[in-house]
Design a protein around this motif. Structure first.
Motif, PDB file in Angstrom:
ATOM      1  N   ALA A 197       0.832  -1.206   0.000  1.00 53.34           N
ATOM      2  CA  ALA A 197       0.000   0.000   0.000  1.00 53.34           C
ATOM      3  C   ALA A 197       0.864   1.253   0.000  1.00 53.34           C
ATOM      4  O   ALA A 197       1.911   1.299   0.641  1.00 53.34           O
ATOM      5  CB  ALA A 197      -0.928   0.007   1.209  1.00 53.34           C
ATOM      6  N   ARG A 198       0.420   2.267  -0.703  1.00 51.25           N
ATOM      7  CA  ARG A 198       1.126   3.544  -0.740  1.00 51.25           C
ATOM      8  C   ARG A 198       0.574   4.531   0.285  1.00 51.25           C
ATOM      9  O   ARG A 198       1.206   5.537   0.574  1.00 51.25           O
ATOM     10  CB  ARG A 198       1.053   4.145  -2.144  1.00 51.25           C
ATOM     11  CG  ARG A 198       1.731   3.302  -3.217  1.00 51.25           C
ATOM     12  CD  ARG A 198       1.775   4.039  -4.543  1.00 51.25           C
ATOM     13  NE  ARG A 198       2.493   5.299  -4.449  1.00 51.25           N
ATOM     14  CZ  ARG A 198       3.822   5.396  -4.515  1.00 51.25           C
ATOM     15  NH1 ARG A 198       4.567   4.323  -4.670  1.00 51.25           N
ATOM     16  NH2 ARG A 198       4.408   6.581  -4.425  1.00 51.25           N
ATOM     17  N   ARG A 199      -0.602   4.246   0.824  1.00 49.86           N
ATOM     18  CA  ARG A 199      -1.198   5.103   1.847  1.00 49.86           C
ATOM     19  C   ARG A 199      -1.771   4.241   2.962  1.00 49.86           C
ATOM     20  O   ARG A 199      -2.274   3.145   2.723  1.00 49.86           O
ATOM     21  CB  ARG A 199      -2.324   5.966   1.256  1.00 49.86           C
ATOM     22  CG  ARG A 199      -1.874   6.990   0.222  1.00 49.86           C
ATOM     23  CD  ARG A 199      -3.066   7.837  -0.219  1.00 49.86           C
ATOM     24  NE  ARG A 199      -2.690   8.834  -1.206  1.00 49.86           N
ATOM     25  CZ  ARG A 199      -2.677   8.609  -2.513  1.00 49.86           C
ATOM     26  NH1 ARG A 199      -3.038   7.421  -2.980  1.00 49.86           N
ATOM     27  NH2 ARG A 199      -2.308   9.561  -3.355  1.00 49.86           N
ATOM     28  N   ILE A 200      -1.700   4.771   4.183  1.00 50.99           N
ATOM     29  CA  ILE A 200      -2.303   4.093   5.324  1.00 50.99           C
ATOM     30  C   ILE A 200      -2.638   5.152   6.362  1.00 50.99           C
ATOM     31  O   ILE A 200      -1.937   6.168   6.482  1.00 50.99           O
ATOM     32  CB  ILE A 200      -1.362   3.013   5.912  1.00 50.99           C
ATOM     33  CG1 ILE A 200      -2.103   2.167   6.958  1.00 50.99           C
ATOM     34  CG2 ILE A 200      -0.087   3.619   6.471  1.00 50.99           C
ATOM     35  CD1 ILE A 200      -1.313   0.925   7.392  1.00 50.99           C
ATOM     36  N   GLY A 201      -3.729   4.948   7.083  1.00 52.82           N
ATOM     37  CA  GLY A 201      -4.135   5.922   8.086  1.00 52.82           C
ATOM     38  C   GLY A 201      -5.069   5.294   9.102  1.00 52.82           C
ATOM     39  O   GLY A 201      -5.498   4.143   8.947  1.00 52.82           O
ATOM     40  N   LEU A 233      -0.575   8.676   6.421  1.00 48.36           N
ATOM     41  CA  LEU A 233       0.786   8.461   5.936  1.00 48.36           C
ATOM     42  C   LEU A 233       0.764   8.092   4.462  1.00 48.36           C
ATOM     43  O   LEU A 233      -0.150   7.410   4.001  1.00 48.36           O
ATOM     44  CB  LEU A 233       1.475   7.338   6.716  1.00 48.36           C
ATOM     45  CG  LEU A 233       1.691   7.543   8.214  1.00 48.36           C
ATOM     46  CD1 LEU A 233       2.208   6.260   8.855  1.00 48.36           C
ATOM     47  CD2 LEU A 233       2.645   8.692   8.479  1.00 48.36           C
ATOM     48  N   GLU A 234       1.783   8.537   3.735  1.00 44.59           N
ATOM     49  CA  GLU A 234       1.914   8.219   2.317  1.00 44.59           C
ATOM     50  C   GLU A 234       3.370   7.884   2.021  1.00 44.59           C
ATOM     51  O   GLU A 234       4.291   8.510   2.560  1.00 44.59           O
ATOM     52  CB  GLU A 234       1.471   9.398   1.459  1.00 44.59           C
ATOM     53  CG  GLU A 234       1.486   9.104  -0.031  1.00 44.59           C
ATOM     54  CD  GLU A 234       0.846  10.217  -0.852  1.00 44.59           C
ATOM     55  OE1 GLU A 234       0.774  10.078  -2.084  1.00 44.59           O
ATOM     56  OE2 GLU A 234       0.424  11.223  -0.237  1.00 44.59           O
ATOM     57  N   VAL A 235       3.584   6.880   1.166  1.00 39.72           N
ATOM     58  CA  VAL A 235       4.938   6.450   0.857  1.00 39.72           C
ATOM     59  C   VAL A 235       5.691   7.556   0.125  1.00 39.72           C
ATOM     60  O   VAL A 235       5.120   8.299  -0.668  1.00 39.72           O
ATOM     61  CB  VAL A 235       4.925   5.151   0.014  1.00 39.72           C
ATOM     62  CG1 VAL A 235       4.458   5.398  -1.412  1.00 39.72           C
ATOM     63  CG2 VAL A 235       6.290   4.484   0.018  1.00 39.72           C
TER      64      VAL A 235
END
Length: 321
Positions: A295-299, A309-311
């Protein structure tokens, strides 16, 4: 974890029992490997598995916590700066090696001067190899080796062991074999041999994430009508057990931390990217969310805490910390 000379001596004896893998003859992989190896790696997931999913302390024979930085100095694809750190050792243990691609393998060099050491913290500089700044470890040449995955290199343990006493304590962190399997780096170092002839460490490629958090001043027990929000936009942590404390606007510690980790749950053989909120005083996990491991984003949103958060792009992912 100290690495005294007695450990080196014991490792040297065990090395003679470990045969090097047969050399490969294909030249194609020798050209491709340096480009694929560059990156940052950490064995947090391996350690987590050894602790039964974080439920107990790793055994005394478990792999130590280890972090690798592999970068091309000045963009030179024929050279590879290898910085390795044992962050949980007391004092912290670190070693630095320059691997130069030649003859289908890698010849390791050790730095001799402060100027040579400084290159590892500023890899944008080109490396000029001379006998005053760098010492070649010819007996520890890492040659292309047979493997099912096609990207392995190994030194001759018997020949390399003769050099260890002259290198000093950092010899314990000298790579004897390494293999890149997808985005996982399997390494056998001198110190690993004390844990058994098949011992190695398995580290996953690090991805860096950045983002923000909104933390209520009341903490986890904040009432729904508490509007004392503390916003922070400089979060930065990596995907392999990266942890960062949450702070209030004045810089004071909140008592909570975020941890980001790519883990595999053995019961279901499911790999996830997990973002967790940790209570600092107890080490207890208060809450967590899962996402796809790529995943490139997680929150998350817990009412009293929101995080996004973003990669980061690849140019920053391998930055030394």
């Amino acid at each position: 974890m100290r690495l005294p000379f007695c450990l080196l001596a014991a490792s040297a004896l065990l090395l003679s029992a470990c045969g090097a893998l047969p050399a490969r003859t294909t030249s194609e992989s020798a050209v491709a490997v340096p480009q694929e190896l560059a990156g940052e790696y950490d064995n947090h997931a391996e350690r987590w598995n050894a602790s039964a999913g974080g439920k107990q302390a790793p055994s005394t024979n478990a792999a130590p916590a280890i972090h690798h930085w592999l970068t091309h100095p000045g963009g030179d694809k024929k050279q590879l700066l290898w910085r390795v750190v044992l962050p949980e050792a007391t004092p912290v243990q670190e070693a630095r090696w320059l691997l130069v691609s030649e003859g289908g393998g890698f010849l390791p060099y050790r730095p001799l001067t402060a100027e040579a050491e400084a290159v590892f913290l500023n890899p944008a500089k080109n490396v000029r190899i001379d006998d005053k700044s760098w010492a070649p470890l010819n007996a520890c040449m890492l040659k292309a080796a047979a493997t099912r995955n096609g990207l392995a290199f190994a030194a001759d343990p018997s020949a390399c062991s003769a050099l260890l006493p002259g290198i000093g304590a950092t010899a314990a962190l000298l790579p004897l074999r390494f293999e890149l399997v997808s985005d996982r780096l399997r390494v056998v170092m001198v110190a690993d041999q004390a844990r058994g002839v098949d011992a190695a460490t398995l580290s996953q490629r690090v991805r860096w994430f950045s983002g923000w958090d909104a933390l209520n001043g009341g903490g986890a027990k904040a009432s729904p009508d508490n509007n004392d929000w503390h916003l922070r936009r400089d979060l930065r942590l990596h995907s392999e057990g990266g942890r960062i404390p949450l702070k209030y606007r004045d810089g004071a510690a909140s008592g909570y931390s975020l941890e980001l980790a790519r883990l595999t749950y053995r019961e279901s053989n499911t790999e996830v990217l997990r973002l967790a909120v940790i209570e600092d005083a107890s080490g207890r996990m208060l809450s967590y969310v899962w996402a796809d491991p790529d995943a490139r984003r997680i929150g998350l949103s817990l009412g009293w805490l929101q995080v996004g958060l973003e990669v980061e792009n690849s140019a920053r992912d391998t930055r030394s910390q």
